[in-house]
Design a protein around this motif. Structure first.
Motif, PDB file in Angstrom:
ATOM      1  N   LEU A  77     -24.710  14.200  48.793  1.00 43.97           N
ATOM      2  CA  LEU A  77     -25.517  15.134  48.019  1.00 43.97           C
ATOM      3  C   LEU A  77     -26.811  15.369  48.785  1.00 43.97           C
ATOM      4  CD1 LEU A  77     -25.573  16.756  45.356  1.00 43.97           C
ATOM      5  CD2 LEU A  77     -27.013  14.921  44.421  1.00 43.97           C
ATOM      6  N   GLN A  78     -26.909  16.558  49.359  1.00 41.50           N
ATOM      7  CA  GLN A  78     -28.137  16.970  50.035  1.00 41.50           C
ATOM      8  C   GLN A  78     -29.055  17.559  48.978  1.00 41.50           C
ATOM      9  OE1 GLN A  78     -29.258  17.279  53.598  1.00 41.50           O
ATOM     10  NE2 GLN A  78     -31.127  17.671  52.416  1.00 41.50           N
ATOM     11  N   MET A  79     -30.254  16.997  48.858  1.00 42.92           N
ATOM     12  CA  MET A  79     -31.185  17.436  47.830  1.00 42.92           C
ATOM     13  C   MET A  79     -32.458  17.953  48.492  1.00 42.92           C
ATOM     14  SD  MET A  79     -30.719  14.418  44.985  1.00 42.92           S
ATOM     15  CE  MET A  79     -31.601  13.214  45.967  1.00 42.92           C
ATOM     16  N   PHE A 130     -29.551  21.822  45.733  1.00 43.21           N
ATOM     17  CA  PHE A 130     -28.679  20.695  46.075  1.00 43.21           C
ATOM     18  C   PHE A 130     -27.375  21.225  46.666  1.00 43.21           C
ATOM     19  CE2 PHE A 130     -30.249  17.363  42.724  1.00 43.21           C
ATOM     20  CZ  PHE A 130     -31.539  17.568  43.150  1.00 43.21           C
ATOM     21  N   THR A 131     -26.794  20.431  47.573  1.00 40.66           N
ATOM     22  CA  THR A 131     -25.498  20.756  48.158  1.00 40.66           C
ATOM     23  C   THR A 131     -24.609  19.523  48.127  1.00 40.66           C
ATOM     24  OG1 THR A 131     -26.510  22.384  49.647  1.00 40.66           O
ATOM     25  CG2 THR A 131     -24.295  21.615  50.189  1.00 40.66           C
ATOM     26  N   ILE A 132     -23.462  19.665  47.506  1.00 37.68           N
ATOM     27  CA  ILE A 132     -22.481  18.577  47.469  1.00 37.68           C
ATOM     28  C   ILE A 132     -21.456  18.812  48.576  1.00 37.68           C
ATOM     29  CG2 ILE A 132     -21.027  19.757  45.763  1.00 37.68           C
ATOM     30  CD1 ILE A 132     -20.376  16.995  44.574  1.00 37.68           C
ATOM     31  N   SER A 133     -21.051  17.741  49.234  1.00 39.99           N
ATOM     32  CA  SER A 133     -20.037  17.842  50.279  1.00 39.99           C
ATOM     33  C   SER A 133     -19.307  16.502  50.369  1.00 39.99           C
ATOM     34  CB  SER A 133     -20.664  18.201  51.630  1.00 39.99           C
ATOM     35  OG  SER A 133     -21.573  17.196  52.051  1.00 39.99           O
ATOM     36  N   ARG A 134     -18.256  16.481  51.151  1.00 43.38           N
ATOM     37  CA  ARG A 134     -17.489  15.246  51.300  1.00 43.38           C
ATOM     38  C   ARG A 134     -16.821  15.220  52.661  1.00 43.38           C
ATOM     39  NH1 ARG A 134     -13.372  15.327  46.561  1.00 43.38           N
ATOM     40  NH2 ARG A 134     -12.571  13.425  47.560  1.00 43.38           N
TER      41      ARG A 134
END
Length: 116
Positions: free
Chosen positions: A79-81, A66-70
């Protein structure tokens, strides 16, 4: 207010991108967190990001997948899953805060179901 979207039904190994749209003009001042709650289980912290995106932190169960970004200009948290598995099935919520599993300020949530 926070509004999550992007959930759905996905096969094991698949990917989804969740979004969390915040209203107002204070989004950029808050650290933000994704959390989830699976059926019959307690709430679980997933990932957090600092207000300036200077630091991100992941639960061990999702690290590397997963990658969290804003985007503070768009008042949106992401949230890229990737490489989803059955254990990722849950309702996903966003909320202001750092490394928290629950918040009374979370949105309505978006359902993610991983199933073949």
């Amino acid at each position: 207010q926070l509004s999550e979207s992007g959930g759905g039904l996905v096969q094991p190994g698949g990917s989804l991108i969740l979004s969390c749209l915040a209203s107002g003009d204070t989004f950029k001042t808050y650290d933000m967190t994704w959390m989830r709650q699976a059926p019959g289980k307690g709430p679980e912290w997933v990932a957090s990001i600092r207000s300036d995106s200077g630091l991100v932190y992941y639960a061990e169960s999702v690290k590397g997948r997963f990658t969290i970004s804003r985007d503070n200009a768009k008042n949106t948290l992401y949230l890229q899953m990737n490489s989803l598995n059955h254990e990722d099935t849950a309702v996903y919520f966003c909320a202001p805060g750092w490394q928290i599993a629950y918040s009374p300020y979370r949105g309505q949530g978006t359902q993610v179901t991983v199933s073949s």
